[in-house]
Design a protein around this motif. Structure first.
Motif: not given
Length: 224
Positions: A133-159
């Motif tokens: 959704d962010a790519v569609a709204r802001f473009g790939a480069a900005r979306a990438e920066r936003i989500f790298r910041l958002m996910m910076a403190h996560y190290t594991r994805l647990a299902l």
């Protein structure tokens, strides 16, 4: 006086309750997106409680809530003309894992964990869907920066696998999500312990039980 039990639960939690529910038990599903705004969730919960009470006059009604404290959305929700029962947990992750203790164990050993379940994958409320959704709204480069910041403190994805469903599709989705955001993928077992206790008892210290006229308070969930 006749007795009646009904369930109100989040769209993700009700899926874990339905396979265990007694035949014919009345239930209501509230949309998952309400959790984004605790005030809206509180209002919707109260309205649904009041509707159930109005639909069962002259009945001793108990309503089981498939919710934790959920960003304090439960605070102030009243047991108007009924008994309310809810798990004594912060949010639904502990419900899926089977107890608050199980969640604390996971959080203590792997604090940087983003959790997924079958329901969350289906609802589309995941980093992967939000990124698109962010790519569609802001473009790939900005979306990438936003989500790298958002996910910076996560190290594991647990299902979380609660054992009620075929998981291959959701496993593949979770693996792709983990790879996309540079997280370590892990599948962890869930448990139905808390759901079964909510549905069948005993309503012990792991649950908050409100008598008619009471409202949820913070000290119901956090005791000194």
């Amino acid at each position: 006086m006749d007795k009646h039990i009904a369930v109100i639960a989040c769209a993700t939690v009700i899926e874990e309750m339905l396979p265990l529910m007694p035949a014919g038990m009345e239930w209501r599903r509230l949309e998952f997106g309400l959790h984004v705004c605790p005030e809206k969730l509180r209002t919707s919960l109260q309205a649904t409680i009041d509707e159930l009470v109005a639909a069962h006059p002259g009945v001793e009604l108990t309503i089981l809530l498939g919710y934790g404290l959920c960003s304090q959305a439960l605070l102030g929700v009243e047991a108007r003309g009924c008994t309310l029962v809810a798990p004594r947990v912060d949010d639904c992750i502990a419900i899926f894992l089977g107890s608050r203790a199980a969640y604390h164990q996971q959080a203590g050993s792997e604090p940087g964990t983003y959790y997924l379940t079958k329901g969350w994958c289906e609802q589309g409320e995941t980093p992967f869907a939000e990124y698109e959704d962010a790519v569609a709204r802001f473009g790939a480069a900005r979306a990438e920066r936003i989500f790298r910041l958002m996910m910076a403190h996560y190290t594991r994805l647990a299902l979380i696998n609660t054992g009620h469903y075929e998981m291959s599709h959701y496993r593949a989705y979770a693996r792709r999500t983990a790879e996309r955001f540079g997280l370590r993928y892990e599948e962890i077992p869930g448990a139905s312990t808390l759901v079964k206790k909510l549905l069948f008892g005993p309503w012990d210290d792991e649950l908050v039980v409100l008598s008619p006229g009471e409202a949820f308070r913070l000290d119901h969930f956090y005791r000194g």
